[in-house]
Design an enzyme around this catalytic site. Structure first.
Site, mmCIF file in Angstrom:
data_model
loop_
_atom_site.group_PDB
_atom_site.id
_atom_site.type_symbol
_atom_site.label_atom_id
_atom_site.label_comp_id
_atom_site.label_asym_id
_atom_site.label_seq_id
_atom_site.Cartn_x
_atom_site.Cartn_y
_atom_site.Cartn_z
ATOM 1 N N ASP A 1 44.784 38.628 39.056
ATOM 2 C CA ASP A 1 45.445 38.755 40.358
ATOM 3 C C ASP A 1 44.494 39.312 41.401
ATOM 4 O OD1 ASP A 1 45.362 41.163 38.991
ATOM 5 O OD2 ASP A 1 47.316 41.868 39.701
ATOM 6 N N TYR A 2 43.639 40.252 41.000
ATOM 7 C CA TYR A 2 42.688 40.853 41.931
ATOM 8 C C TYR A 2 41.678 39.815 42.434
ATOM 9 C CZ TYR A 2 39.165 44.083 43.764
ATOM 10 O OH TYR A 2 38.270 44.744 44.577
#
Length: 338
Positions: free
Chosen positions: A193-194
């Site tokens: 997600d990052y």
């Protein structure tokens, strides 16, 4: 002796493309030895998100040394108060601080309006606020943290641009700074997600930069920053496999480099410079070799020793308070809740 002539007009290639390629490659080569003249930012209104701690605080401090008026945004009210007081003591510039959760569109719009009324139109926007979910696989990561990562790391850029870019367009003057990371360039294990959010932030900044060129708003510049790991709390405990090639970066050094890139109006800043080589190499590698390569540079086990702060400290019931500059007269306080 026969002389081979290369025609300027090749099938499917416009002459302007060839001339432009030669000129800009030559310009880039010259800039390696003769950098751009640095612009003057004295009196410019600079807004830095995530400014209470770490790299955001240091960027604000560096720009303050150059005479810019500082507007600090952060979700951590107590840390923001402390940073604002500290900067007022060491800098001879106006410093304003506003508690703001940049992931919330309505909150960004409200605080941006407050800044316009009390400080003026922002001319340099530094989108620095960010978060990482921490030591999770994507499936294990709590949905609320994944959602917040996307909202803080990329959606917040949408809302700050929407709120502050129109004033820059009116004057054809401004500077937009996206602080991303190496995760925007290379996929890393346990950071799905990052990495996705940072890649999106870079693509967004590049796309808006193209829009500005089409609109002939050349007076609004864009700088995109992609540093490797910094010695901040965010990635505390993370280690680098190749310290001589990809060292953990000192945040003070990175802040100085970012401000220098802003002053020289650089489009891209990759730190360390070895990232340029890695990006070029990645585009030439077969996919399977790329996986071996990612493992070689530490992308598979980067988060194994992660001990950082996975979520910003948030006081949901603490009221948003406007903090006045020490020189200004007290003004009406806007109060609402995170």
């Amino acid at each position: 002796m026969n002389i081979i002539k290369i025609p300027l007009e090749m099938p499917g290639i416009e002459p302007g493309l060839i001339v432009g390629a030669v000129f800009y490659f030559f310009e880039a080569f010259v800039r390696l030895f003769i950098p751009h003249c640095k612009k003057d930012v004295e009196g410019e209104i600079v807004l830095v998100t995530g400014a209470a701690n770490g790299i955001g605080k240091l960027i604000a401090k560096e720009l303050g040394h150059h005479g810019a008026t500082l507007v600090l945004w952060d979700i951590n009210s107590d840390a923001l108060d402390k940073t604002a007081k500290e900067l007022k003591q060491v800098l001879d510039v106006r410093v304003y601080a506003y508690t703001c959760d940049c992931s919330r569109r309505s909150e960004v719009y409200k605080v941006a309006e407050l800044v316009k009324r009390e400080v003026g139109d922002v001319s340099i926007l530094v989108n620095n606020a960010g978060m990482v979910t921490g030591k999770y696989t994507f499936v294990e990561a709590p949905d609320n943290l994944v959602d917040r990562t996307l909202r803080v790391n990329v959606a917040a850029h949408f809302w700050t641009y929407k709120a502050l870019l129109p004033a820059m367009l009116q004057r054809n003057h401004g500077h937009l700074v996206c602080v991303a990371c190496h995760g925007a360039l290379f996929a890393m294990n346990a950071l799905a997600d990052y990495c996705a959010s940072k890649s999106a932030a870079v693509s967004f900044a590049e796309s808006v930069a193209l829009e500005l060129l089409v609109l002939k708003k050349e007076g609004i510049k864009t700088t995109i920053v992609c540093p490797y790991l910094l010695n901040t709390k965010m990635f505390r405990g993370c280690q680098t496999k190749r310290p001589s090639f990809l060292p953990i970066l000192d945040q003070r050094y990175v802040a100085k480099q970012i401000v220098d890139a802003i002053l020289q109006e650089k489009m891209y800043l990759l730190l360390p410079s070895s990232l340029h080589f890695l990006v070029a190499l990645k585009s030439l590698m077969p996919a399977k070799l790329g996986i071996i390569f990612v493992n070689f540079i530490g992308g598979m086990d980067l988060m194994d020793h992660f001990r950082g702060d996975p979520v910003p400290i948030i006081s949901y019931k603490k009221p948003q308070r406007q903090r006045n500059d020490s020189v200004s007269d007290p003004q009406t306080t806007l109060i609402y809740y995170n």
